[in-house]
Structures are given as C-alpha cells and as structure tokens.
Design an enzyme around this catalytic site. Structure first.
Site, PDB file in Angstrom:
ATOM      1  N   GLU A   1       0.826  -1.214   0.000  1.00  9.14           N
ATOM      2  CA  GLU A   1       0.000   0.000   0.000  1.00  9.14           C
ATOM      3  C   GLU A   1       0.856   1.259   0.000  1.00  9.14           C
ATOM      4  OE1 GLU A   1      -3.662   0.206   2.100  1.00  9.14           O
ATOM      5  OE2 GLU A   1      -3.814  -1.973   2.250  1.00  9.14           O
ATOM      6  N   GLY A   2       1.938   1.194  -0.754  1.00  7.61           N
ATOM      7  CA  GLY A   2       2.853   2.323  -0.878  1.00  7.61           C
ATOM      8  C   GLY A   2       4.086   2.123  -0.034  1.00  7.61           C
TER       9      GLY A   2
END
Length: 380
Positions: free
Chosen positions: A363-364
């Site tokens: 998620e990043g």
C-alpha cells in the site's frame, strides 16, 4: 486536545482484543507454517462486524468511524497480522471504495455482501511492472460498447484466491496516461479469469496472496466504478485511507512484540536478577515504548483527520512511514530481548519480526510515502 477514547471505542477495542486472544492466538503458529487461514475465522470476523466497519449501515456496514477501525486493526495485529490484513483490505480498499464511489446498483449487489463477511473482496492494482509506479498499468480494458474486455496480470493480491469480488485497475486509453485508467468490479469464476499459485512469503504467511491473470475477461459496463477515466483517482483516494489501516497494523505488530518482550524481561533471570533490572534491557524497553506511543499518536491523528473530513494524505503517509519503521525496530529488539528464545517460533516474536517488514512495502512503500510527505510540505 482530548486523547480519551469514548466508551464505544473502548468496547470495540476490547471486543477485538478478546477475539484476538481467544480465536486468533490458538493455532497462529500452525497457520503461519501451513500458509493458510481458516474460513471459519473469516466468518467470525464478519459476524463481529470487523469486515465492514466504516461502510453505511444501509448496506450492512457498521457506520463506525476510522478511530474504531484502527483500534480493531491494532488489536488483531498484535496476535495475527495475516488476519488483520484481510480486515484492512476488505474495509479500507474494497468496502470504503465502493461505499464512497460506487453506484447505487453496485452497493446493493456487492457492498451489502462484503460488509457482512458473506463475500470477501480484493483490491488489484500492483503488476509485475507497476508496483510503486501505479500509472504504468499494463492490464488493459478495451471498451466494446456494452462491456469491457480485460487482459493482463496482477501481482501480490491479498485474498487472491479466497475473494469473491475483485476491484481491478486497468488502462483503457494509454494516450491519456493516468486519466485513461478505470476501475472495475470482477466476479470470481468469470470466463478467462485465472488465479495463479500462492506466493511463498517471508511474513503474513497466513494471508492468501496470489497473482491473477485476465485473459479476454468480459466485464459489464455497469461494473465500472465512476466515470470513464476515474480509475487512477479512485485507486489513489482508496489507498490514501488504506495507509492508515496499514499504519495501524504496523502499530499493532510493534505493540504485540513489545508486550511479549516486557513480560519475558520480567521472568527471565540473568546474573541473579530479572533481565528487566539490567539497564541494557530497560533502555531497550524504554525506546520501544516511546516509539510505539509516538506511532499511536500519529495513527490516531491521521484517523481523526479522516473522520473530520480533512485532508489526510500527509498525516496518513507520515503515520505509515513512521509506524512501519517502528514495527521493524521494535520487533528486532523484541527478538534481541528474548535472546536465543527469540529465534524460536514458540515465542512468537520471530513471526512478528517477519510480519513487520511488509508494512514498509505494501500500500505504498516507505519511499513512496516520503514522496507524498515531501510534496505536501513543499506545496505549503
């Protein structure tokens, strides 16, 4: 500034804590070894309302705030991060995305089943050549009038084989770059949709992670989320909230490791006294606790910003990058406090250390979070 939790928050936190200790803890080591998560526990999480916490009650959701969600994430992650990432994906990426941007028909058909745990969702953005660079989508969705035809591969998909509904990001018009990207709801079992082998992972091994292949998969036009070209914005807005959930997961992993180290230091003796009485250990515990509390305040701030309708891109990114670093630092020190026992599965901290690393990646990545943070502060 009021740092007190409401009675409702405490009740939700305690329910998650009890579930983690009574349902998740037994068998957590075996699930890690076998790389599996039993469906009955997923159903129990659905029954407790953990899978659709922030979604509208109209569609079976809990209508709760983000604070409630991160409290649940922390408690589950203390015991089993493989369980908490399922909760994170279904809440932050799938249910929230559909609740916020889906059509009324999509909410009635899909969201109402996802919130209760009757069905499970997956979010499909990453590809072999498009991880951090989410604009470089190779998966295509060709407009055929009343439907789209999807072709491509998605990698590292949580709930990959256990999900029923998949939110798939794909490129419709490459010349428009990120403005030519769309998001689609794809149901399991449609012709041309194939699930690849399970990934052999270092951590969160109980989580169901697969690659997905789309070979001329037909997707009805009504399954596109938002207007044509909205897909990239949909993904970024959804991931921005997802960062808060992963930050809470990292916080929980760190908290769980710290609590184990603290308890162990009070029981283990060396040189005639409990090791917690040695300054070398006491200072480790002090550093661990301080980092955890700092992380907790950052995660809470990001959640509060989201609940207040304020921009949470910056605070969410800061919370994730700091909490994930804390998770790595604290779990490493927890293993050190345990000494040789820390390297043994039965003491749990080695698993938490392996689980912690992914919070700096999915998620990043931490590097992507720093891009978000630097752009935010330079813009001001």
């Amino acid at each position: 500034m009021d740092f007190k939790l409401t009675e409702e928050h405490i009740m939700i936190r305690d329910a998650a804590r009890d579930f983690a200790k009574t349902e998740l803890l037994p068998g957590v080591i075996e699930r890690d070894e076998k790389q599996e998560f039993p469906k009955e526990l997923v159903k129990k999480m659905g029954d407790l309302g953990f899978l659709g916490m922030m979604a509208s009650p109209e569609y079976g959701g809990g209508g709760m705030d983000t604070i409630s969600y991160i409290l649940v994430m922390e408690e589950l992650s203390k015991i089993d991060a493989s369980a908490s990432v399922m909760v994170s994906v279904n809440n932050s990426l799938v249910c929230w995305g559909l609740d916020t941007y889906g059509s009324e028909e999509q909410k009635k058909k899909y969201l109402s089943k996802l919130t209760t745990g009757e069905k499970l969702g997956a979010f499909c953005l990453s590809e072999p050549e498009a991880g951090s660079d989410a604009t470089s989508q190779r998966t295509t969705a060709i407009d055929k009038g009343d439907h789209y035809v999807l072709n491509g591969t998605k990698n590292w998909i949580t709930n990959g084989s256990s999900a029923d509904y998949y939110l798939v990001i794909a490129q419709t018009d490459r010349e428009k770059k990120h403005k030519g990207i769309n998001a689609f709801i794809v149901e399991k079992g449609v012709e041309g949709f194939e699930i690849g082998p399970k990934e052999q992972k270092m951590g969160i091994r109980g989580s169901d992670t697969h690659s997905l292949n789309f070979n001329d998969v037909k997707v009805p036009k009504e399954n596109r989320i938002g207007e044509d070209g909205f897909g990239f914005k949909f993904a970024m807005k959804t991931l921005s909230g997802g960062r808060i959930g992963i930050a809470a997961q990292a916080l929980g992993i760190a908290s769980g490791a710290y609590e184990l180290a603290l308890d162990y230091s009070k029981q283990r003796k060396a040189f005639g006294t409990e090791i917690c009485n040695h300054q070398a250990i006491a200072f480790k515990l002090a550093d661990m606790y301080t980092s955890i509390e700092a992380s907790r305040h950052m995660v809470m701030r990001a959640a509060w910003d989201k609940d207040q309708g304020q921009n949470y891109d910056l605070t969410g990114a800061m919370a994730k990058v700091y909490a994930s670093k804390t998770a790595m630092d604290v779990t490493t020190e927890a293993v050190q406090v345990h000494g040789g026992n820390g390297y043994v599965k039965e003491y749990h901290v080695e698993r938490l250390m392996r689980d912690a690393k992914i919070t700096q990646i999915y998620e990043g990545t931490s590097e992507i979070q720093k891009i978000v943070i630097s752009r935010g502060i330079l813009r001001d």
